[in-house]
Motif scaffolding. Structure first.
Motif, PDB file in Angstrom:
ATOM      1  N   ARG A  76     -11.459  13.641  -2.491  1.00 32.50           N
ATOM      2  CA  ARG A  76     -11.812  12.212  -2.509  1.00 32.50           C
ATOM      3  C   ARG A  76     -13.102  11.936  -3.286  1.00 32.50           C
ATOM      4  NH1 ARG A  76      -9.978   8.294   1.393  1.00 32.50           N
ATOM      5  NH2 ARG A  76      -8.029   8.984   2.272  1.00 32.50           N
ATOM      6  N   LYS A  83      -8.179   7.099  -4.872  1.00 32.97           N
ATOM      7  CA  LYS A  83      -7.162   6.046  -5.024  1.00 32.97           C
ATOM      8  C   LYS A  83      -5.811   6.506  -4.455  1.00 32.97           C
ATOM      9  CE  LYS A  83      -5.827   2.720  -8.496  1.00 32.97           C
ATOM     10  NZ  LYS A  83      -5.988   2.305  -9.879  1.00 32.97           N
ATOM     11  N   PHE A  84      -5.420   7.749  -4.772  1.00 30.90           N
ATOM     12  CA  PHE A  84      -4.155   8.284  -4.286  1.00 30.90           C
ATOM     13  C   PHE A  84      -4.129   8.373  -2.765  1.00 30.90           C
ATOM     14  CE2 PHE A  84      -1.904  12.069  -2.721  1.00 30.90           C
ATOM     15  CZ  PHE A  84      -0.605  11.668  -2.962  1.00 30.90           C
ATOM     16  N   SER A  86      -5.980   6.841  -0.547  1.00 28.05           N
ATOM     17  CA  SER A  86      -6.033   5.498   0.046  1.00 28.05           C
ATOM     18  C   SER A  86      -4.652   4.859   0.008  1.00 28.05           C
ATOM     19  CB  SER A  86      -7.037   4.620  -0.692  1.00 28.05           C
ATOM     20  OG  SER A  86      -8.332   5.124  -0.507  1.00 28.05           O
ATOM     21  N   TRP A  87      -3.966   4.992  -1.122  1.00 28.42           N
ATOM     22  CA  TRP A  87      -2.607   4.460  -1.238  1.00 28.42           C
ATOM     23  C   TRP A  87      -1.666   5.159  -0.250  1.00 28.42           C
ATOM     24  CZ3 TRP A  87       1.670   7.393  -2.666  1.00 28.42           C
ATOM     25  CH2 TRP A  87       2.871   6.692  -2.791  1.00 28.42           C
ATOM     26  N   LEU A  88      -1.711   6.496  -0.219  1.00 23.70           N
ATOM     27  CA  LEU A  88      -0.827   7.276   0.643  1.00 23.70           C
ATOM     28  C   LEU A  88      -1.040   6.930   2.113  1.00 23.70           C
ATOM     29  CD1 LEU A  88       1.206   9.637   1.063  1.00 23.70           C
ATOM     30  CD2 LEU A  88      -0.799  11.127   1.211  1.00 23.70           C
ATOM     31  N   GLY A  90      -2.572   4.312   3.459  1.00 29.89           N
ATOM     32  CA  GLY A  90      -2.266   2.908   3.716  1.00 29.89           C
ATOM     33  C   GLY A  90      -0.774   2.663   3.807  1.00 29.89           C
ATOM     34  N   ARG A  91      -0.023   3.197   2.845  1.00 22.90           N
ATOM     35  CA  ARG A  91       1.436   3.028   2.817  1.00 22.90           C
ATOM     36  C   ARG A  91       2.086   3.673   4.039  1.00 22.90           C
ATOM     37  NH1 ARG A  91       5.773   6.012   1.123  1.00 22.90           N
ATOM     38  NH2 ARG A  91       7.502   4.838   0.277  1.00 22.90           N
ATOM     39  N   ARG A  94       1.221   1.818   7.248  1.00 21.04           N
ATOM     40  CA  ARG A  94       1.912   0.522   7.290  1.00 21.04           C
ATOM     41  C   ARG A  94       3.373   0.696   7.676  1.00 21.04           C
ATOM     42  NH1 ARG A  94      -0.657  -0.587   2.704  1.00 21.04           N
ATOM     43  NH2 ARG A  94       1.136  -0.066   1.428  1.00 21.04           N
TER      44      ARG A  94
END
Length: 167
Positions: A76, A83-84, A86-88, A90-91, A94
């Protein structure tokens, strides 16, 4: 030549029990590949195939559970990985957090137990990491899931080979 045939060829000089463990440890194959190969190609006894495939599948679990967090923390530091991740996270949270919050380690066990693509011990370790399931809870949950998946794959493989009666 198929990927399975390439792996069998690559491991042809290994004893069958060791080749089964190695195949079981590989993220693409895990139990779903190790047990059918052990039974169909190596002609192993179903109990031996099950035991060595489960042992192999569990080999990477402890290192993965212990090192996913430190490795992701280290990575990180770089913007692309931040970015990766955070996306992973978060997705994933969710889309799946309600189920994991409601059912916890049982959901992890069932996730690992379903012998389908993109499920299994490797992905179970990633899910445990993403959802923050502690090591002391995730290890037995993943092990239970691996045992269940191993039984399912063994029964389906033996039934497909017409050998279910030899257990």
């Amino acid at each position: 030549m198929s990927l399975e045939a390439q792996v069998v060829e690559l491991l042809s000089s290994f004893p069958h029990w060791l080749a089964t463990m190695i195949i079981g440890a590989l993220p693409v194959f895990e139990l779903r590949g190790a047990i059918p190969i052990a039974l169909g190609v190596y002609g192993m006894h179903p109990v031996s195939a099950f035991i060595f495939a489960v042992m192999g599948n569990m080999l990477p679990v402890i290192p993965l559970l212990l090192f996913l967090d430190p490795v992701s923390t280290y990575l990180r530091r770089y913007a692309i990985f931040e970015k990766f991740f955070s996306w992973l996270f978060g997705r994933t949270q969710r889309n799946h957090s309600e189920r994991f919050e409601k059912y916890g380690t049982l959901a992890l066990t069932l996730f690992v137990a379903v012998p389908l693509p993109v499920t299994g011990a490797w992905t179970g370790c990633a899910a445990a990491f993403v959802f923050g399931i502690k090591f002391r809870h995730s290890l037995p949950a993943i092990f239970s899931g691996v045992l269940i998946a191993g039984l399912i794959v063994s029964v389906v493989t033996l039934a497909g080979m017409g050998l279910l009666a030899i257990i």
